[in-house]
Design an enzyme around this catalytic site. Structure first.
Site, PDB file in Angstrom:
ATOM      1  N   GLU A   1      15.787  25.163  14.063  1.00 18.21           N
ATOM      2  CA  GLU A   1      16.743  24.097  13.737  1.00 18.21           C
ATOM      3  C   GLU A   1      17.949  24.126  14.664  1.00 18.21           C
ATOM      4  O   GLU A   1      18.825  23.257  14.573  1.00 18.21           O
ATOM      5  CB  GLU A   1      17.208  24.222  12.287  1.00 18.21           C
ATOM      6  CG  GLU A   1      16.132  23.943  11.262  1.00 18.21           C
ATOM      7  CD  GLU A   1      15.496  22.579  11.450  1.00 18.21           C
ATOM      8  OE1 GLU A   1      16.223  21.594  11.618  1.00 18.21           O
ATOM      9  OE2 GLU A   1      14.248  22.514  11.444  1.00 18.21           O
TER      10      GLU A   1
ATOM     11  N   ASP B   1      17.406  10.237  47.534  1.00 19.19           N
ATOM     12  CA  ASP B   1      16.701  10.360  46.267  1.00 19.19           C
ATOM     13  C   ASP B   1      17.300   9.400  45.250  1.00 19.19           C
ATOM     14  O   ASP B   1      18.465   9.017  45.349  1.00 19.19           O
ATOM     15  CB  ASP B   1      16.844  11.785  45.704  1.00 19.19           C
ATOM     16  CG  ASP B   1      15.858  12.753  46.340  1.00 19.19           C
ATOM     17  OD1 ASP B   1      14.871  12.285  46.934  1.00 19.19           O
ATOM     18  OD2 ASP B   1      16.081  13.967  46.234  1.00 19.19           O
TER      19      ASP B   1
HETATM   20  N1  SAH Z   1      18.169  20.359  14.615  1.00 14.34           N
HETATM   21  C1  SAH Z   1      18.557  20.110  15.957  1.00 14.34           C
HETATM   22  C2  SAH Z   1      17.379  20.131  16.923  1.00 14.34           C
HETATM   23  C3  SAH Z   1      16.786  21.481  17.125  1.00 14.34           C
HETATM   24  S1  SAH Z   1      15.501  21.457  18.283  1.00 14.34           S
HETATM   25  C4  SAH Z   1      19.190  18.717  16.043  1.00 14.34           C
HETATM   26  O1  SAH Z   1      18.664  17.827  15.399  1.00 14.34           O
HETATM   27  O2  SAH Z   1      20.167  18.529  16.772  1.00 14.34           O
HETATM   28  C5  SAH Z   1      15.452  23.136  18.798  1.00 14.34           C
HETATM   29  C6  SAH Z   1      16.120  23.464  20.126  1.00 14.34           C
HETATM   30  O3  SAH Z   1      15.494  22.735  21.161  1.00 14.34           O
HETATM   31  C7  SAH Z   1      17.587  23.099  20.226  1.00 14.34           C
HETATM   32  O4  SAH Z   1      18.402  24.116  19.699  1.00 14.34           O
HETATM   33  C8  SAH Z   1      17.765  22.939  21.724  1.00 14.34           C
HETATM   34  O5  SAH Z   1      18.027  24.174  22.356  1.00 14.34           O
HETATM   35  C9  SAH Z   1      16.417  22.441  22.170  1.00 14.34           C
HETATM   36  N2  SAH Z   1      16.409  20.980  22.409  1.00 14.34           N
HETATM   37  C10 SAH Z   1      15.812  20.047  21.627  1.00 14.34           C
HETATM   38  N3  SAH Z   1      15.987  18.809  22.126  1.00 14.34           N
HETATM   39  C11 SAH Z   1      16.709  18.958  23.255  1.00 14.34           C
HETATM   40  C12 SAH Z   1      17.235  18.032  24.215  1.00 14.34           C
HETATM   41  N4  SAH Z   1      17.035  16.733  24.112  1.00 14.34           N
HETATM   42  N5  SAH Z   1      17.931  18.543  25.251  1.00 14.34           N
HETATM   43  C13 SAH Z   1      18.151  19.866  25.375  1.00 14.34           C
HETATM   44  N6  SAH Z   1      17.691  20.793  24.491  1.00 14.34           N
HETATM   45  C14 SAH Z   1      16.983  20.342  23.450  1.00 14.34           C
END
Ligand code: SAH
Length: 237
Positions: free
Chosen positions: A122, A175
């Site tokens: 999460e 680019d």
């Molecule tokens: N509950 C969080 C999502 C957690 S996803 C929310 O809704 O904001 C789990 C992990 O994946 C995050 O802690 C992050 O490190 C990574 N992650 C997920 N989506 C991402 C994105 N779009 N960009 C960068 N990191 C991401």
């Protein structure tokens, strides 16, 4: 440039930085990339990196202790104000500012040491963000299962912008996004393939005409798929 990646899945990165431009940049020591297992920074018997959320709810949260220990080990402090100059601690997160070419360029220009924290489950205990993170960065408006693929994107986009990373034969100047619009189309041999011709002008040897054609095609493509980029260009003029 030194890049450290903090992750609970270090094996994910086993070969991902071993190709092409990134591999060459590592071999020529333009960049040093180290991947650290967050479990190495735990002190309890079970080497726990995650725990249940206070207040209840689904899923697990990455604990602060191993992340603080890792950052302390790498920067010698647990307060962002005291980092050595040029240190950027990035939390990959869908809630961060969006990663763009300009952000990659800024990090390539200004940062000497980048630490990438890959979240999982999460997310990460918010105290990491409060005390340690200098940049919360998202790779786009979608949710990944972990920060690892996002970390790969940052490492790649930043490393190729380091001076000399692309070598003399290529340049990032044309680019997509470098000059605010998209790149032009490219062709190589054969000049005709299954009835499809390479545009005549590219075979002409007339460099002025080729330059004009490329600029026009880049603009057309941008108009077609990324109108939003042109709005930026217009308002700056
Ligand atoms: N509950 C969080 C999502 C957690 S996803 C929310 O809704 O904001 C789990 C992990 O994946 C995050 O802690 C992050 O490190 C990574 N992650 C997920 N989506 C991402 C994105 N779009 N960009 C960068 N990191 C991401």
């Amino acid at each position: 440039m030194k890049i450290d990646v903090l992750t609970i899945f270090p094996v994910f990165f086993k070969e991902v930085f071993d190709f092409g431009i990134i591999r060459r940049a590592r071999l020529t020591e333009l960049v040093e990339i180290n991947v650290h297992d967050l479990r190495e920074f735990t002190t309890d018997k079970h080497r726990m990196v995650d725990d249940r959320p206070f207040g209840g709810g689904d899923g697990m949260i990455l604990k602060c202790e191993p992340i603080f220990a890792a950052i302390e080990n790498l920067t010698k402090t647990d307060e962002r104000e005291n980092y050595p100059p040029g240190t950027r601690v990035v939390l990959l997160s869908p809630q961060g500012r969006q990663f763009k070419q300009a952000v990659a360029q800024e990090l390539a220009d200004d940062a000497k040491h980048i630490i990438l924290i890959c979240g999982r489950y999460e997310g990460v205990d918010e105290r990491v963000n409060d005390a340690l993170v200098t940049d919360e960065i998202s790779v786009g408006d979608y949710v990944l299962s972990g920060g690892e693929p996002a970390a790969v994107i940052l490492v790649d986009a930043i490393t190729r912008l380091l001076p000399e990373a692309l070598g003399s034969e290529t340049s990032a100047a044309n680019d997509s996004f470098s000059n605010g619009i998209l790149d032009c189309p490219h062709y190589t041999r054969p000049p005709e393939f299954r009835g499809r011709q390479v545009p005549e002008v590219l075979l002409s040897g007339n460099h002025a005409e080729i330059g004009k054609w490329r600029a026009q095609k880049a603009l057309e493509k941008t108009r077609e798929t990324r109108q939003d980029l042109l709005k930026g260009v217009d308002s700056e003029q």
